[in-house]
Design a protein around this motif. Structure first.
Motif, PDB file in Angstrom:
ATOM      1  N   PRO A 189      13.691  12.622  -4.464  1.00 23.11           N
ATOM      2  CA  PRO A 189      12.403  13.169  -4.083  1.00 23.11           C
ATOM      3  C   PRO A 189      11.678  12.242  -3.147  1.00 23.11           C
ATOM      4  O   PRO A 189      11.904  11.040  -3.166  1.00 23.11           O
ATOM      5  N   ARG A 190      10.815  12.799  -2.314  1.00 19.86           N
ATOM      6  CA  ARG A 190      10.007  11.973  -1.445  1.00 19.86           C
ATOM      7  C   ARG A 190       9.181  11.021  -2.300  1.00 19.86           C
ATOM      8  O   ARG A 190       8.481  11.446  -3.212  1.00 19.86           O
ATOM      9  N   PRO A 191       9.220   9.717  -2.052  1.00 24.88           N
ATOM     10  CA  PRO A 191       8.475   8.794  -2.882  1.00 24.88           C
ATOM     11  C   PRO A 191       6.977   8.960  -2.685  1.00 24.88           C
ATOM     12  O   PRO A 191       6.512   9.145  -1.568  1.00 24.88           O
ATOM     13  N   VAL A 192       6.216   8.923  -3.765  1.00 28.59           N
ATOM     14  CA  VAL A 192       4.764   8.942  -3.674  1.00 28.59           C
ATOM     15  C   VAL A 192       4.273   7.557  -4.051  1.00 28.59           C
ATOM     16  O   VAL A 192       4.423   7.115  -5.181  1.00 28.59           O
ATOM     17  N   ARG A 193       3.713   6.845  -3.090  1.00 32.24           N
ATOM     18  CA  ARG A 193       3.318   5.464  -3.302  1.00 32.24           C
ATOM     19  C   ARG A 193       1.802   5.347  -3.258  1.00 32.24           C
ATOM     20  O   ARG A 193       1.137   6.102  -2.572  1.00 32.24           O
ATOM     21  N   PRO A 194       1.238   4.355  -3.974  1.00 31.57           N
ATOM     22  CA  PRO A 194      -0.205   4.162  -3.925  1.00 31.57           C
ATOM     23  C   PRO A 194      -0.609   3.488  -2.638  1.00 31.57           C
ATOM     24  O   PRO A 194      -0.922   2.312  -2.592  1.00 31.57           O
ATOM     25  N   SER A 195      -0.562   4.234  -1.546  1.00 36.27           N
ATOM     26  CA  SER A 195      -0.873   3.669  -0.244  1.00 36.27           C
ATOM     27  C   SER A 195      -1.532   4.719   0.596  1.00 36.27           C
ATOM     28  O   SER A 195      -1.656   5.865   0.206  1.00 36.27           O
ATOM     29  N   SER A 196      -1.950   4.339   1.796  1.00 37.65           N
ATOM     30  CA  SER A 196      -2.577   5.314   2.676  1.00 37.65           C
ATOM     31  C   SER A 196      -1.593   6.410   3.041  1.00 37.65           C
ATOM     32  O   SER A 196      -1.964   7.547   3.275  1.00 37.65           O
ATOM     33  N   SER A 197      -0.313   6.094   3.106  1.00 38.60           N
ATOM     34  CA  SER A 197       0.662   7.113   3.466  1.00 38.60           C
ATOM     35  C   SER A 197       0.813   8.138   2.360  1.00 38.60           C
ATOM     36  O   SER A 197       1.245   9.246   2.580  1.00 38.60           O
TER      37      SER A 197
ATOM     38  N   ASN B 151      -1.309  -1.195   7.306  1.00 41.07           N
ATOM     39  CA  ASN B 151      -0.119  -2.001   7.574  1.00 41.07           C
ATOM     40  C   ASN B 151       0.983  -1.527   6.635  1.00 41.07           C
ATOM     41  O   ASN B 151       0.958  -1.818   5.437  1.00 41.07           O
ATOM     42  N   GLN B 152       1.948  -0.801   7.170  1.00 41.71           N
ATOM     43  CA  GLN B 152       3.009  -0.229   6.346  1.00 41.71           C
ATOM     44  C   GLN B 152       3.936  -1.295   5.772  1.00 41.71           C
ATOM     45  O   GLN B 152       4.742  -1.011   4.885  1.00 41.71           O
ATOM     46  N   TRP B 153       3.830  -2.525   6.259  1.00 44.27           N
ATOM     47  CA  TRP B 153       4.671  -3.624   5.780  1.00 44.27           C
ATOM     48  C   TRP B 153       3.998  -4.410   4.654  1.00 44.27           C
ATOM     49  O   TRP B 153       4.627  -5.255   4.030  1.00 44.27           O
ATOM     50  N   ALA B 154       2.710  -4.171   4.430  1.00 44.73           N
ATOM     51  CA  ALA B 154       1.985  -4.899   3.389  1.00 44.73           C
ATOM     52  C   ALA B 154       0.940  -3.985   2.769  1.00 44.73           C
ATOM     53  O   ALA B 154      -0.240  -4.309   2.704  1.00 44.73           O
ATOM     54  N   GLU B 155       1.398  -2.814   2.332  1.00 45.15           N
ATOM     55  CA  GLU B 155       0.476  -1.794   1.845  1.00 45.15           C
ATOM     56  C   GLU B 155      -0.287  -2.213   0.595  1.00 45.15           C
ATOM     57  O   GLU B 155      -1.433  -1.841   0.403  1.00 45.15           O
TER      58      GLU B 155
ATOM     59  N   ALA C  99      -1.735  -4.811  -0.173  1.00 44.21           N
ATOM     60  CA  ALA C  99      -2.945  -5.594   0.082  1.00 44.21           C
ATOM     61  C   ALA C  99      -4.190  -4.712   0.104  1.00 44.21           C
ATOM     62  O   ALA C  99      -5.291  -5.161  -0.231  1.00 44.21           O
ATOM     63  N   ASP C 100      -4.039  -3.441   0.495  1.00 41.71           N
ATOM     64  CA  ASP C 100      -5.180  -2.534   0.556  1.00 41.71           C
ATOM     65  C   ASP C 100      -5.576  -2.005  -0.809  1.00 41.71           C
ATOM     66  O   ASP C 100      -6.588  -1.306  -0.932  1.00 41.71           O
ATOM     67  N   TRP C 101      -4.785  -2.320  -1.852  1.00 39.03           N
ATOM     68  CA  TRP C 101      -5.042  -1.760  -3.176  1.00 39.03           C
ATOM     69  C   TRP C 101      -5.277  -2.826  -4.233  1.00 39.03           C
ATOM     70  O   TRP C 101      -5.382  -2.504  -5.415  1.00 39.03           O
ATOM     71  N   GLU C 102      -5.389  -4.070  -3.815  1.00 43.89           N
ATOM     72  CA  GLU C 102      -5.505  -5.166  -4.789  1.00 43.89           C
ATOM     73  C   GLU C 102      -6.767  -5.057  -5.638  1.00 43.89           C
ATOM     74  O   GLU C 102      -6.786  -5.466  -6.799  1.00 43.89           O
ATOM     75  N   ASP C 103      -7.848  -4.507  -5.074  1.00 41.74           N
ATOM     76  CA  ASP C 103      -9.122  -4.428  -5.799  1.00 41.74           C
ATOM     77  C   ASP C 103      -9.363  -3.059  -6.420  1.00 41.74           C
ATOM     78  O   ASP C 103     -10.486  -2.746  -6.824  1.00 41.74           O
ATOM     79  N   GLY C 104      -8.309  -2.244  -6.499  1.00 42.25           N
ATOM     80  CA  GLY C 104      -8.428  -0.958  -7.152  1.00 42.25           C
ATOM     81  C   GLY C 104      -8.803   0.174  -6.211  1.00 42.25           C
ATOM     82  O   GLY C 104      -9.133  -0.036  -5.041  1.00 42.25           O
ATOM     83  N   LEU C 105      -8.757   1.400  -6.738  1.00 43.18           N
ATOM     84  CA  LEU C 105      -8.956   2.599  -5.936  1.00 43.18           C
ATOM     85  C   LEU C 105     -10.350   2.652  -5.320  1.00 43.18           C
ATOM     86  O   LEU C 105     -10.518   3.016  -4.147  1.00 43.18           O
ATOM     87  N   ALA C 106     -11.380   2.289  -6.093  1.00 34.40           N
ATOM     88  CA  ALA C 106     -12.756   2.414  -5.608  1.00 34.40           C
ATOM     89  C   ALA C 106     -13.040   1.507  -4.420  1.00 34.40           C
ATOM     90  O   ALA C 106     -13.940   1.784  -3.627  1.00 34.40           O
TER      91      ALA C 106
END
Length: 307
Positions: free
Chosen positions: A26-34, A202-206, A208-215
């Protein structure tokens, strides 16, 4: 026996296929902007695709070998590190340059679709979506610097005036047409930037955008920093079936902030390079007239308006 052991290892929980192998899943669903525009309301909407496990440290796909990043960068410019992801807006001129690159190379180099519906089919500019743009251009071009696409083409921070919510599977030509129409209707400056997740993150270091949580994620900071959000639809209104897109719209509308009210516009392509938008109040193109606004919006597809 060796084949049986190899297959068993590949099915074991937590196991990872060998580098360079191709597996169906299945297409991976990742916690990232993508994840943004690929996350569906229904799990059943996830379709199998071919995933390539890329060997690290060397070109692993045909796209890596074909990319000509020097055609994308500003002349005499190296990539610029932009620390704040929310300050990585992209201008219409930069998006047009990206599509010009696709038009020059797509058919000549024989690019093929990486999507599940038409996997392996030859691509043309009119059919290239963000998934394919990511595979054929953005990832290969940013691989040497491990940066976002905006950092590759910008000369410094580009604070976004508008946040863009959209489905990655919509054709990029129609997507850019909608942003151009929006810019004309709103009389935005030529250098006005839009925050587009696939170009800003940055698709190579996604992570980093989630270190402080969703909010506190980068997309939320971009929403709060912008004047408004624009939803860009495809002909079927697929965005409305994407959970993450709906979440972006919810955050855009429901969040209360000090200062001017955040605006929310919806635009859709109607063919021939044209688009039409439903806007939050009158735009500058409407001359502050409800009549002109109604006339402009009358071409909006009714099927999408009721989606």
């Amino acid at each position: 026996l060796k084949l049986a052991r190899r297959a068993a290892r590949s099915r074991a929980p937590g196991s990872r296929p060998r580098e360079g192998t191709r597996v169906r899943g299945p297409r991976p669903v990742r916690p990232s902007s993508s994840m943004g525009c690929g996350a569906s309301v229904s799990d059943g909407a996830r379709m199998p695709v071919l995933l390539t496990i890329a060997p690290q440290g060397r070109a692993s796909t045909r796209a890596d070998k074909l990319i000509k990043a020097e055609e994308l960068r500003p002349q005499d410019s190296a990539h610029i590190a932009i620390e704040k992801t929310e300050c990585r807006g992209i201008t219409l001129a930069q998006l047009e340059a990206l599509l010009d690159y696709v038009e020059r190379h797509c058919e000549v180099e024989g690019w093929t679709s990486v999507g599940p519906a038409a996997h392996g089919a030859r691509l043309k500019l009119a059919s290239v979506d963000l998934y394919e743009l990511m595979f054929w251009v953005i990832m290969p071009a940013t691989r040497p610097d491990r940066c976002s696409y905006v950092e590759l083409v910008a000369r410094g921070e580009q604070a976004p005036a508008w946040f863009v919510s959209h489905w990655w599977g919509a054709a990029m030509r129609g997507f850019v047409d909608c942003l151009q129409g929006h810019s004309r209707d709103r009389h935005l400056d030529q250098d006005c930037a839009y925050w587009v997740c696939g170009c800003a993150a940055n698709q190579w270091a996604e992570s980093a955008d989630w270190e402080d949580g969703l909010a506190a994620a980068a997309f939320q900071r971009a929403i709060h920093a912008s004047a408004g959000t624009i939803s860009v639809l495809d002909g079927a209104g697929t965005m409305y079936s994407r959970a993450w897109c709906l979440y972006e719209v919810f955050i855009s509308i429901a969040t209360v902030r000090e200062g001017p009210k955040r605006l929310y516009d919806v635009y859709a392509p109607i063919g021939g390079g044209k688009c039409v938008g439903l806007t939050d109040g009158c735009t500058e193109a409407d001359f502050d007239s409800a009549h002109w606004k109604a006339m402009r919006e009358s071409a909006f597809p009714l099927a999408l308006a009721s989606a």
